[in-house]
Design an enzyme around this catalytic site. Structure first.
Site, PDB file in Angstrom:
ATOM      1  N   GLN A   1     -19.929 -10.456  30.529  1.00  0.00           N
ATOM      2  CA  GLN A   1     -21.191 -10.438  31.285  1.00  0.00           C
ATOM      3  C   GLN A   1     -21.963 -11.748  31.175  1.00  0.00           C
ATOM      4  O   GLN A   1     -23.045 -11.873  31.742  1.00  0.00           O
ATOM      5  CB  GLN A   1     -22.073  -9.282  30.790  1.00  0.00           C
ATOM      6  CG  GLN A   1     -21.538  -7.907  31.097  1.00  0.00           C
ATOM      7  CD  GLN A   1     -21.601  -7.545  32.573  1.00  0.00           C
ATOM      8  OE1 GLN A   1     -22.280  -8.189  33.369  1.00  0.00           O
ATOM      9  NE2 GLN A   1     -20.872  -6.506  32.959  1.00  0.00           N
TER      10      GLN A   1
ATOM     11  N   GLY B   1     -11.093  -7.904  31.328  1.00  0.00           N
ATOM     12  CA  GLY B   1     -11.866  -7.816  30.103  1.00  0.00           C
ATOM     13  C   GLY B   1     -11.383  -6.770  29.118  1.00  0.00           C
ATOM     14  O   GLY B   1     -11.333  -7.014  27.905  1.00  0.00           O
TER      15      GLY B   1
ATOM     16  N   SER C   1     -12.408 -11.872  35.705  1.00  0.00           N
ATOM     17  CA  SER C   1     -12.608 -12.577  36.969  1.00  0.00           C
ATOM     18  C   SER C   1     -13.584 -11.878  37.914  1.00  0.00           C
ATOM     19  O   SER C   1     -14.415 -12.519  38.553  1.00  0.00           O
ATOM     20  CB  SER C   1     -11.254 -12.762  37.659  1.00  0.00           C
ATOM     21  OG  SER C   1     -11.386 -13.471  38.865  1.00  0.00           O
ATOM     22  N   HIS C   2     -13.494 -10.566  38.011  1.00  0.00           N
ATOM     23  CA  HIS C   2     -14.302  -9.882  39.029  1.00  0.00           C
ATOM     24  C   HIS C   2     -15.783  -9.806  38.684  1.00  0.00           C
ATOM     25  O   HIS C   2     -16.595  -9.356  39.497  1.00  0.00           O
ATOM     26  CB  HIS C   2     -13.748  -8.479  39.314  1.00  0.00           C
ATOM     27  CG  HIS C   2     -13.998  -7.468  38.239  1.00  0.00           C
ATOM     28  ND1 HIS C   2     -14.935  -6.460  38.367  1.00  0.00           N
ATOM     29  CD2 HIS C   2     -13.424  -7.282  37.031  1.00  0.00           C
ATOM     30  CE1 HIS C   2     -14.927  -5.700  37.290  1.00  0.00           C
ATOM     31  NE2 HIS C   2     -14.015  -6.190  36.463  1.00  0.00           N
TER      32      HIS C   2
ATOM     33  N   THR D   1       5.366 -11.726  34.063  1.00  0.00           N
ATOM     34  CA  THR D   1       5.210 -12.687  35.150  1.00  0.00           C
ATOM     35  C   THR D   1       3.741 -12.783  35.548  1.00  0.00           C
ATOM     36  O   THR D   1       3.088 -11.767  35.811  1.00  0.00           O
ATOM     37  CB  THR D   1       6.052 -12.274  36.367  1.00  0.00           C
ATOM     38  OG1 THR D   1       7.428 -12.194  35.966  1.00  0.00           O
ATOM     39  CG2 THR D   1       5.905 -13.280  37.500  1.00  0.00           C
TER      40      THR D   1
ATOM     41  N   ASN E   1     -23.906  -5.299  28.396  1.00  0.00           N
ATOM     42  CA  ASN E   1     -23.668  -4.868  29.770  1.00  0.00           C
ATOM     43  C   ASN E   1     -24.601  -3.765  30.239  1.00  0.00           C
ATOM     44  O   ASN E   1     -24.742  -3.536  31.437  1.00  0.00           O
ATOM     45  CB  ASN E   1     -22.214  -4.395  29.928  1.00  0.00           C
ATOM     46  CG  ASN E   1     -21.871  -3.270  28.965  1.00  0.00           C
ATOM     47  OD1 ASN E   1     -22.005  -3.420  27.748  1.00  0.00           O
ATOM     48  ND2 ASN E   1     -21.413  -2.150  29.491  1.00  0.00           N
TER      49      ASN E   1
ATOM     50  N   CYS F   1     -18.078   1.573  33.331  1.00  0.00           N
ATOM     51  CA  CYS F   1     -16.863   2.109  32.703  1.00  0.00           C
ATOM     52  C   CYS F   1     -17.076   3.489  32.100  1.00  0.00           C
ATOM     53  O   CYS F   1     -16.136   4.234  31.908  1.00  0.00           O
ATOM     54  CB  CYS F   1     -16.360   1.147  31.625  1.00  0.00           C
ATOM     55  SG  CYS F   1     -15.803  -0.435  32.284  1.00  0.00           S
TER      56      CYS F   1
END
Length: 380
Positions: free
Chosen positions: A178, A69, A200-201, A237, A149, A324
């Site tokens: 969120q 994010g 993703s998490h 990559t 959040n 955060c």
């Protein structure tokens, strides 16, 4: 152990971990390589991209993978601002954005851009009329998060989309970190949204993976240059195993979304009802137009970090609003933007629920809360 910090990160689905392990151990070719191992990897990459796109009702060519994010928010805010600088250097973000958006906007200010912060009302919702008043002929970007959040307020993305409907020159970015698999897709990904950020998490995938939706035809300065990956927009990559796990986690989370929302809303309601009986408790998260899984409150006179550690002594894990910024010891920026006095904002703690939680855990949480509340009587 009771884990109630799911807005910080969720526990990966076993299926997502299996997908990661399978791809990492069996498909180690570089997707950019010309040989068969590279082609095999490229097929997995594009299959994951298509699955995510289909889940969001978009095309595969509109999904671009990132590390999460924060990277996605930085990329969109800075990339759109610089791409559209010849047409205007004014952007608008809300006053309750995640630091990844807010700090990116402030950084742009230091580069000669003009930034306005759209205010929110006392409940934590962006004031659409006041946002409209900030729009100028040289405005190039509006960025509004879907779900806050810190307190869980669901922002009026549909109303803002209608506001911007006749302003195609303004790019509209939504931080959906969120929101994904927590609220209906239509509430955060309207047809007017040009860019959206995902991590993703936050939906039971793995840390270090995310993606950005970029509407077809919308331009943005590339994040990384080099090998030309991600259609020349992010050259590096790809984290193939993490991307495969992300696609798996998003599918499972969206399939379970309705049941999960119902389950977490019921648990949240139980906590809200009990907290209402305590005279020195302030609840910052409401019921209507709030995400079903986030509940923020405070004990008057008791700093949030004290409450967090008090619960930790009983192996119950909550947070002081945004994970955060929690270690910085700052009061919740959302609460300050809502006009809440600093000393009261510093009491805030966040409980964030998941379908893995149950009513038995809520009972234990409330029993522990009663103990902590009594222990803080002298401080209060």
């Amino acid at each position: 152990m009771i884990y109630l910090d799911n807005s910080a990160t969720t526990r990966p689905y076993p299926e997502a971990l299996t997908a990661y392990t399978e791809v990492a151990s069996k498909i180690w070719g570089n997707p950019s390589s010309l040989h068969s191992l590279g082609s095999q990897a490229a097929r997995i990459l594009e299959a994951s991209r298509r699955q995510i796109a289909e889940l969001l009702g978009k095309s595969a060519q509109e999904i671009f993978f990132t590390s999460g994010g924060t990277e996605g928010d930085n990329w969109v805010i800075k990339g759109v601002a610089f791409e559209k600088a010849p047409f205007g250097r004014h952007i608008i973000v809300s006053s309750i954005e995640h630091p990844a958006v807010k700090e990116s906007a402030l950084w742009l200010k230091g580069q000669g851009f003009e930034v306005d912060f759209a205010p929110v009302d006392q409940s934590g919702f962006v004031d659409v009329d006041r946002l409209a008043a900030l729009i100028r002929p040289d405005t190039t970007l509006v960025s509004i998060m879907a779900v806050n959040n810190e307190i869980g307020s669901i922002q009026p993305i549909q109303a803002i989309s209608e506001l911007l409907a006749d302003k195609p020159a303004i790019s509209f970015h939504v931080d959906a970190v969120q929101a994904a698999a927590k609220i209906p897709r239509a509430d955060y990904l309207t047809e007017r949204v040009d860019f959206a950020t995902f991590s993703s998490h936050k939906f039971h995938g793995l840390r270090g993976v995310g993606f950005v939706y970029i509407k077809a035809g919308k331009k943005i300065t590339p994040l990384l240059t080099g090998g030309g990956q991600e259609s020349d927009k992010r050259s590096t990559t790809e984290n193939l195993a993490g991307i495969a796990a992300t696609a798996k986690a998003l599918r499972l989370s969206m399939e379970n979304q309705a049941a999960s929302a119902s389950r977490t809303a019921k648990m949240k309601a139980v906590i809200l009802e009990e907290l209402a009986a305590y005279p020195d408790v302030t609840v910052f998260s409401g019921r209507e137009n709030f995400a079903p899984h986030i509940l923020t409150f405070g004990i008057r006179g008791v700093r949030g970090e004290v409450v967090v550690h008090a619960f930790e002594d009983y192996e119950i894990y909550i947070s002081t609003t945004s994970a955060c910024s929690s270690k910085a010891g700052k009061p919740a920026g959302t609460l300050i933007a809502m006009g809440i006095e600093k000393s009261l904002a510093q009491t805030a703690v966040r409980v964030s629920l998941d379908a893995d939680n149950d009513m038995g855990q809520m009972e234990q949480f409330l029993t522990t809360f009663k103990i902590i509340y009594e222990k803080t009587r002298k401080v209060r």
